[in-house]
Design an enzyme around this catalytic site. Structure first.
Site, PDB file in Angstrom:
ATOM      1  N   GLU A 300       4.032  26.315 -24.799  1.00 27.59           N
ATOM      2  CA  GLU A 300       4.406  26.262 -26.202  1.00 27.59           C
ATOM      3  C   GLU A 300       5.140  24.964 -26.518  1.00 27.59           C
ATOM      4  OE1 GLU A 300       5.326  31.054 -26.839  1.00 27.59           O
ATOM      5  OE2 GLU A 300       6.898  29.555 -27.148  1.00 27.59           O
ATOM      6  N   CYS A 301       4.764  24.328 -27.596  1.00 26.28           N
ATOM      7  CA  CYS A 301       5.487  23.190 -28.159  1.00 26.28           C
ATOM      8  C   CYS A 301       5.829  22.142 -27.093  1.00 26.28           C
ATOM      9  CB  CYS A 301       6.741  23.672 -28.898  1.00 26.28           C
ATOM     10  SG  CYS A 301       7.313  22.492 -30.154  1.00 26.28           S
ATOM     11  N   GLY A 302       7.072  22.092 -26.612  1.00 26.89           N
ATOM     12  CA  GLY A 302       7.432  21.108 -25.602  1.00 26.89           C
ATOM     13  C   GLY A 302       6.602  21.248 -24.340  1.00 26.89           C
ATOM     14  N   MET A 305       3.296  19.755 -25.080  1.00 19.17           N
ATOM     15  CA  MET A 305       3.404  18.295 -25.053  1.00 19.17           C
ATOM     16  C   MET A 305       3.342  17.791 -23.613  1.00 19.17           C
ATOM     17  SD  MET A 305       6.381  18.053 -27.985  1.00 19.17           S
ATOM     18  CE  MET A 305       6.931  16.404 -27.552  1.00 19.17           C
ATOM     19  N   GLY A 411      -0.297  25.361 -27.123  1.00 15.72           N
ATOM     20  CA  GLY A 411      -0.274  24.763 -28.453  1.00 15.72           C
ATOM     21  C   GLY A 411       1.146  24.636 -28.966  1.00 15.72           C
TER      22      GLY A 411
END
Length: 445
Positions: A300-302, A305, A411
């Site tokens: 998720e998110c970080g 990334m 994502g």
């Protein structure tokens, strides 16, 4: 016990520092009313008092035009008495009009008391007398301005508790001040007037809540200064479903823990730690290798990334990451996508040999159902994924997002598992399938 209203990771970290135990979130956008009550009752069962920290303005909710998921909505659902914290800077008699507006905007406001914030000790007795006489509401004290107890913010909110010098000392100093300026006994008395909240049964909502892996699975949980955004209830639900969570650090550990069956990469601040993440080559390679041979992963998110080929850090430099997701992520000048969303799986796929469209299988499921979620990030990706469609509530705005395969869900959106327990259930089923296969990953082999 403390709770944070809404989708917040950092405030609960500060709650934990104050009370010495894990704080939780309550969010009426994510969960139905009965599940919200269940989480309150279960998490506060052994406590004498539970305090809920509000969010934004008291009535500010979904889409900025409703009270859904507001602090008011949580008080309404749980029948909790409310102490309204009023910023009193620059006001005197106007405070009465201000408070009266909040009390009367909704007949069931649940507002039972007020505390004046940033008020001088000299003005307080007069304002307390005026408000109590004119409005008939209990004034529970005031908070003076304390310059050396101010906590700084940055791009995603407050700085983390462990980054604040002498945080314990600051909290103790503030506690000593508040012990004199607040009517603590009256606040406790008000809390005792709150009705008991009983445990409703979760089985009627989804059988996934009571599913449990028969053999158990070992899940690597990335946990360090780069990956630190967790919903404690998410972790509890994973454990209840049979997962053993094994913490590791993508910054400090050279290798993944042994004999893992899955990986969790949640959000945090990888952008502040780009150089350290890049320099840990062995960890990046092991995570990429494990995912590529089929180890299930939620990111998720970080964490999403981190799975890219390259990531821009807050210093403006681009750093090599795990390379699982093709492309790069970069910093934007403003919040890219912000707030609540509802995720719906995109079901169309390539036609098979029989010329019939096949449904995309995400974590082994043709349709995981609707999932309330949220996004909050300054970064964007040239490869956000298209497996789900995100819709903004009370809006026509939406976008595609998330890379979903039979073993990967990655994502920008943050998920709250009590909103859709089929997602953690499907993930753990895939971890169990991986465990029982011949591909069992061991970084020492």
């Amino acid at each position: 016990m403390s709770f944070k209203c809404g989708p917040d990771y950092i405030d609960p970290m500060f709650h934990t520092q104050v009370i010495g135990t894990k704080s939780r979130n309550l969010d009426t956008f994510f969960t139905e009313e009965e599940i919200t009550k269940y989480l309150l009752a279960r998490n506060s069962a052994d406590c004498e008092i539970a305090v809920m920290d509000g969010v934004m303005g008291f009535y500010d909710g979904v889409a900025g035009t409703t009270t859904k998921a507001s602090a008011y909505d949580l008080a309404r659902v749980t029948d909790t008495p409310v102490v309204l914290i009023v910023n009193s800077k620059g006001m005197s008699v106007s405070l009465a009009a201000y408070i009266k507006g909040f009390m009367e905007y909704k007949k069931d406001s649940h507002i039972k008391g007020v505390i004046f914030n940033q008020m001088s000790p000299m003005l307080y007795p007069r304002m307390k007398k005026l408000v109590e006489e004119e409005l008939g509401i209990k004034v529970l004290g005031y908070v003076p301005k304390v310059e050396d107890c101010v906590i700084e913010s940055r791009h995603l909110g407050l700085v983390l508790p462990e980054e604040i010098p002498e945080l314990k000392g600051r909290l103790l100093k503030l506690a000593e001040i508040l012990e004199d300026s607040l009517d603590v006994d009256a606040i406790l008395h008000m809390a005792k007037e709150a009705p008991a909240v009983e445990y409703p049964s979760l089985e009627k909502f989804s059988p996934a809540f009571t599913w449990k892996s028969s053999r158990g699975v070992r899940i690597g949980l990335a946990r360090d200064e780069a990956f630190c955004f967790f919903y404690e209830d998410n972790l509890d639900l994973l454990r209840a479903m049979g997962a053993e969570l094994v913490p590791f650090s993508p910054i400090h550990d050279e290798h993944l823990p042994e004999n893992l069956d899955g990986i969790l990469l949640y959000g945090g601040y990888p952008e502040l730690n780009g150089k350290a993440l890049e320099e840990n080559v062995s960890m990046r390679q092991e995570i990429a290798g494990a995912i590529k041979i089929g180890m299930p992963c939620l990111a998720e998110c970080g964490g999403f990334m981190y799975l890219h080929e390259k990531m821009e850090g807050m210093d403006g430099n681009f750093y090599e990451m795990a390379g699982v997701i093709p492309g790069k992520v970069w910093r934007t000048p403003r919040l890219t996508r912000f707030g609540y969303i509802t995720l719906e799986q995109n079901l169309s796929a390539l036609r098979g040999e029989d010329n019939v469209k096949n449904k995309i299988q995400v974590l082994g499921q043709a349709d995981l159902g609707l999932s309330p979620a949220h996004e909050f990030h300054y970064f964007d990706s040239e490869n956000c994924g298209t497996t789900f469609h995100a819709s903004k509530p009370q809006s026509s705005r939406g976008w595609d997002c998330i890379h979903g395969t039979d073993r990967l869900l990655a994502g920008f959106p943050h998920l709250y598992y009590y909103a859709n327990p089929r997602i953690p259930q499907a993930f753990l089923k895939k971890c169990l399938e991986y465990k029982e296969s011949a591909k069992g990953y061991n970084n020492k082999s």
